[in-house]
Scaffold this motif. Structure first.
Motif, PDB file in Angstrom:
ATOM      1  N   GLY A   1       0.804  -1.214   0.000  1.00  0.00           N
ATOM      2  CA  GLY A   1       0.000   0.000   0.000  1.00  0.00           C
ATOM      3  C   GLY A   1       0.837   1.263   0.000  1.00  0.00           C
ATOM      4  N   ARG A   2       1.929   1.245   0.706  1.00  0.00           N
ATOM      5  CA  ARG A   2       2.809   2.409   0.768  1.00  0.00           C
ATOM      6  C   ARG A   2       3.381   2.741  -0.617  1.00  0.00           C
ATOM      7  N   GLU A   3       3.704   1.685  -1.390  1.00  0.00           N
ATOM      8  CA  GLU A   3       4.223   1.893  -2.744  1.00  0.00           C
ATOM      9  C   GLU A   3       3.143   2.474  -3.663  1.00  0.00           C
ATOM     10  N   VAL A   4       1.910   2.003  -3.501  1.00  0.00           N
ATOM     11  CA  VAL A   4       0.789   2.533  -4.279  1.00  0.00           C
ATOM     12  C   VAL A   4       0.603   4.013  -3.959  1.00  0.00           C
ATOM     13  N   ALA A   5       0.669   4.359  -2.683  1.00  0.00           N
ATOM     14  CA  ALA A   5       0.418   5.730  -2.229  1.00  0.00           C
ATOM     15  C   ALA A   5       1.532   6.700  -2.593  1.00  0.00           C
ATOM     16  N   ASN A   6       2.677   6.229  -3.030  1.00  0.00           N
ATOM     17  CA  ASN A   6       3.797   7.115  -3.329  1.00  0.00           C
ATOM     18  C   ASN A   6       3.721   7.796  -4.689  1.00  0.00           C
ATOM     19  N   HIS A   7       2.726   7.472  -5.488  1.00  0.00           N
ATOM     20  CA  HIS A   7       2.576   8.131  -6.789  1.00  0.00           C
ATOM     21  C   HIS A   7       1.914   9.487  -6.594  1.00  0.00           C
ATOM     22  N   SER A   8       2.132  10.390  -7.543  1.00  0.00           N
ATOM     23  CA  SER A   8       1.454  11.686  -7.445  1.00  0.00           C
ATOM     24  C   SER A   8       1.088  12.193  -8.827  1.00  0.00           C
ATOM     25  N   GLY A   9      -0.043  12.902  -8.878  1.00  0.00           N
ATOM     26  CA  GLY A   9      -0.532  13.471 -10.115  1.00  0.00           C
ATOM     27  C   GLY A   9       0.055  14.850 -10.357  1.00  0.00           C
ATOM     28  N   LYS A  10       0.019  15.291 -11.603  1.00  0.00           N
ATOM     29  CA  LYS A  10       0.531  16.620 -11.954  1.00  0.00           C
ATOM     30  C   LYS A  10      -0.335  17.720 -11.350  1.00  0.00           C
ATOM     31  N   LEU A  11      -1.650  17.471 -11.241  1.00  0.00           N
ATOM     32  CA  LEU A  11      -2.551  18.465 -10.651  1.00  0.00           C
ATOM     33  C   LEU A  11      -2.883  18.128  -9.204  1.00  0.00           C
ATOM     34  N   ASP A  12      -3.340  16.916  -8.966  1.00  0.00           N
ATOM     35  CA  ASP A  12      -3.731  16.490  -7.621  1.00  0.00           C
ATOM     36  C   ASP A  12      -3.645  14.978  -7.503  1.00  0.00           C
ATOM     37  N   THR A  13      -3.633  14.520  -6.252  1.00  0.00           N
ATOM     38  CA  THR A  13      -3.538  13.094  -5.963  1.00  0.00           C
ATOM     39  C   THR A  13      -4.564  12.728  -4.901  1.00  0.00           C
ATOM     40  N   PHE A  14      -5.247  11.611  -5.117  1.00  0.00           N
ATOM     41  CA  PHE A  14      -6.258  11.146  -4.177  1.00  0.00           C
ATOM     42  C   PHE A  14      -6.028   9.680  -3.858  1.00  0.00           C
ATOM     43  N   LEU A  15      -6.061   9.349  -2.578  1.00  0.00           N
ATOM     44  CA  LEU A  15      -6.060   7.961  -2.144  1.00  0.00           C
ATOM     45  C   LEU A  15      -7.512   7.589  -1.869  1.00  0.00           C
ATOM     46  N   VAL A  16      -7.931   6.448  -2.362  1.00  0.00           N
ATOM     47  CA  VAL A  16      -9.326   6.031  -2.209  1.00  0.00           C
ATOM     48  C   VAL A  16      -9.367   4.621  -1.636  1.00  0.00           C
ATOM     49  N   HIS A  17     -10.213   4.464  -0.618  1.00  0.00           N
ATOM     50  CA  HIS A  17     -10.483   3.148  -0.036  1.00  0.00           C
ATOM     51  C   HIS A  17     -11.993   2.952  -0.092  1.00  0.00           C
ATOM     52  N   ILE A  18     -12.423   2.006  -0.920  1.00  0.00           N
ATOM     53  CA  ILE A  18     -13.843   1.702  -1.031  1.00  0.00           C
ATOM     54  C   ILE A  18     -14.148   0.610  -0.014  1.00  0.00           C
TER      55      ILE A  18
END
Length: 149
Positions: free
Chosen positions: A93-110
């Motif tokens: 999960g930590r590796e997934v969360a380390n990405h970032s978008g050029k405008l914004d970044t959102f982590l989502v847990h359904i």
């Protein structure tokens, strides 16, 4: 471009099997485009608009069967039931969360899929804010609201 997320700095379930990192890279005419990351692939899944984003996520949730859907979505055509093998985790999960978008970044847990929609939690990474959502539409509206600010 990666940033490092440590457990102390966020209060978000990075161990969730359906953790998603939605990286918004572009916004044109009110439509967001970007990438989605999950722990079942090292590669990004690209979306050109929000409807495509919803389809990508729904397919992933169906493949991992988590959270289980409380309803079967209807269709105009009969589909033969194909059971795909459940994918194996290839990232933490930590590796997934380390990405970032050029405008914004959102982590989502359904957390749930009830009443033919999703319920869960979204984290706007750049502002460090967590908000619960009660539907796919509310999730998209929260992301839109963040991008307009």
């Amino acid at each position: 471009q990666e940033r490092h997320i440590y457990m102390e700095e966020i209060r978000f379930n990075l161990a969730a099997p359906d953790l998603l990192c939605i990286c918004v890279d572009d916004r044109q005419h009110g439509e967001n485009s970007g990438r989605v990351y999950c722990c079942y692939s090292r590669e990004a899944m690209y979306f050109a608009h929000e409807y495509q984003l919803i389809k990508i996520i729904e397919r992933l949730l169906d493949r991992i069967d988590y959270p289980q859907s409380s309803v079967k979505i209807r269709s105009f055509q009969e589909k033969e039931e194909k059971r795909l093998l459940k994918p194996e985790k290839v990232l933490e999960g930590r590796e997934v969360a380390n990405h970032s978008g050029k405008l914004d970044t959102f982590l989502v847990h359904i957390k749930y899929r009830q009443n033919a929609t999703w319920q869960g939690e979204i984290r706007w990474v750049e502002k460090g804010k967590n908000v619960s959502f009660r539907s796919e539409l509310e999730l998209l509206k929260l992301m839109d609201n963040a991008l307009e600010m």
